[in-house]
Design an enzyme around this catalytic site. Structure first.
Site, short mmCIF file in Angstrom:
data_model
loop_
_atom_site.label_atom_id
_atom_site.label_comp_id
_atom_site.label_asym_id
_atom_site.label_seq_id
_atom_site.Cartn_x
_atom_site.Cartn_y
_atom_site.Cartn_z
N GLU A 101 10.80 -21.46 46.78
CA GLU A 101 10.43 -22.75 46.21
C GLU A 101 11.10 -23.95 46.85
OE1 GLU A 101 9.43 -19.55 43.41
OE2 GLU A 101 11.26 -20.04 44.49
N ASP A 154 12.36 -20.82 39.71
CA ASP A 154 12.22 -20.86 38.25
C ASP A 154 11.83 -19.49 37.72
OD1 ASP A 154 9.59 -21.00 39.27
OD2 ASP A 154 8.89 -22.27 37.64
N GLY A 193 5.85 -16.94 40.33
CA GLY A 193 5.38 -16.44 39.05
C GLY A 193 5.25 -14.93 38.99
N GLY A 221 2.60 -19.06 40.96
CA GLY A 221 1.66 -19.89 40.25
C GLY A 221 0.67 -20.52 41.22
#
Length: 349
Positions: free
Chosen positions: A140, A148, A117, A68
């Site tokens: 992350e 995630d 992402g 992202g």
């Protein structure tokens, strides 16, 4: 975070294939909300189109997708709090769930970086083709965030304790290891991606097209799988580090490097990621996505994400000041709070 994604995501119906090309190479094809919405609209249209029998994802430049647009998310969340970026998480996670339950093959052609992402777009699809520059990571915890985009579901289902290794270290995995551990399903030279796309567009059977790729031997991480399983199956992050330290004392450079890397990560993120890995194997995909929505909301109410982005992406001093700054100071109650239900929760399936 909407923007005009018409140039950032190229959408094309080509024969039997729906083709999506991430086209933001200067940003390593990082996703913003406009891009997510454009991808979602294409998936919705092609899912209802009987003439489209497979969906193909590609990226331009040296990345498939690096994740992202973290800098933009950071800036908007810092200015407006979690509600300012809530739509991004809701819609990104819903797209991950849509890809995971797709009744049509979703084929990602990956050469270069696939992180965050980008993992959410590719890993839950039916086919992941690794080119020679394939570089997978979920880094992350190094910016005070957490793995995630469906990592709660996918990483615990990888062989042995490899998923926990990926979650706690954030280290990169190349083509051979990606295949050996099941992150990738096939290999192919990047130079053949155009020909693969054309064959898929012509309606050739997916397995026939992808089965023409070369056999690739496992990479260096796979050679450490026994050590990974032994160390990363421990009962806590602290125990993982103790086992790595013991292996390092016996001469394992791999263990020493892994331990050193983990000690640079956010203690809170490490504890949350470890809990994810222990819980995720029992969750359905929609349950995993809801869990991640709960975690991300709490992460954005905390300190470490903003400090991690500052240290890595803004000031670039590489010296984040985590709060708390030690694993011992992260209590079970602090970890559990990240998993607690929220009001007005979305559904992901």
């Amino acid at each position: 975070m909407t923007g005009d994604a018409s140039d950032d995501v190229l959408v094309e119906r080509r024969g039997a294939a729906g083709l999506l090309t991430l086209n933001r190479p200067k940003a390593l094809n990082a996703l913003d909300l406009g891009m997510i919405r454009r991808i979602r609209a294409a998936f919705d249209a092609w899912s209802a189109d009987g003439g489209v029998t497979r969906i193909v994802l590609r990226g331009t430049g040296r990345a498939f997708c690096a994740g992202g647009d973290i800098r933009r998310i950071h800036d908007e969340a810092k200015a407006g709090g979690p509600p300012a970026v809530d739509a991004f998480w809701r819609e990104e996670y819903a797209l991950n769930a849509l890809i995971q339950r797709s009744s049509k093959p979703v084929i990602s052609l990956i050469d270069g970086i696939v992180m965050g992402g980008g993992v959410g777009l590719s890993l839950h699809g039916s086919h992941r083709v690794a080119g020679e520059r394939y570089a997978f990571a979920m880094p992350e915890v190094g910016i005070g965030f957490f793995p995630d985009v469906g990592a709660t579901y996918a990483l615990p289902r990888l062989p042995g304790a490899f998923g926990t290794y990926l979650a706690l270290t954030g280290e990169r995995v190349g083509q051979g290891d990606g295949l050996a551990f099941g992150l990738a399903t096939h290999a192919a030279p990047a130079a053949s991606f155009d020909a693969i796309t054309e064959a898929l567009a012509a309606g050739e059977p997916v397995e026939t097209v992808l089965g023409r790729g070369p056999a690739v031997p496992p990479g260096p991480v796979h050679a450490e799988r026994a050590l990974i399983d032994s160390c990363f199956s421990a009962e806590s992050v602290t125990a993982v580090l103790a086992r790595l330290d013991a292996a390092a004392a016996e001469g394992s450079d791999f263990a020493a490097r892994a331990a050193a890397t983990i000690r640079t990560r956010s203690p809170t993120s490490l504890a949350v990621a470890f809990a994810q890995m222990r819980r995720g194997g029992a969750l359905t995909f929609p349950e995993a996505m809801l869990t991640e929505y709960r975690i991300v909301t709490r992460i954005l109410q905390g300190h470490d994400f903003f400090e991690g982005v500052r240290a890595v992406l803004i000031d670039k001093d590489g010296a984040p000041h985590w709060r708390p700054d030690s694993l011992e100071a992260v209590t079970p109650e602090m970890v559990e709070a990240h998993f607690a239900p929220l009001p007005n929760e979305p559904r992901f399936g």
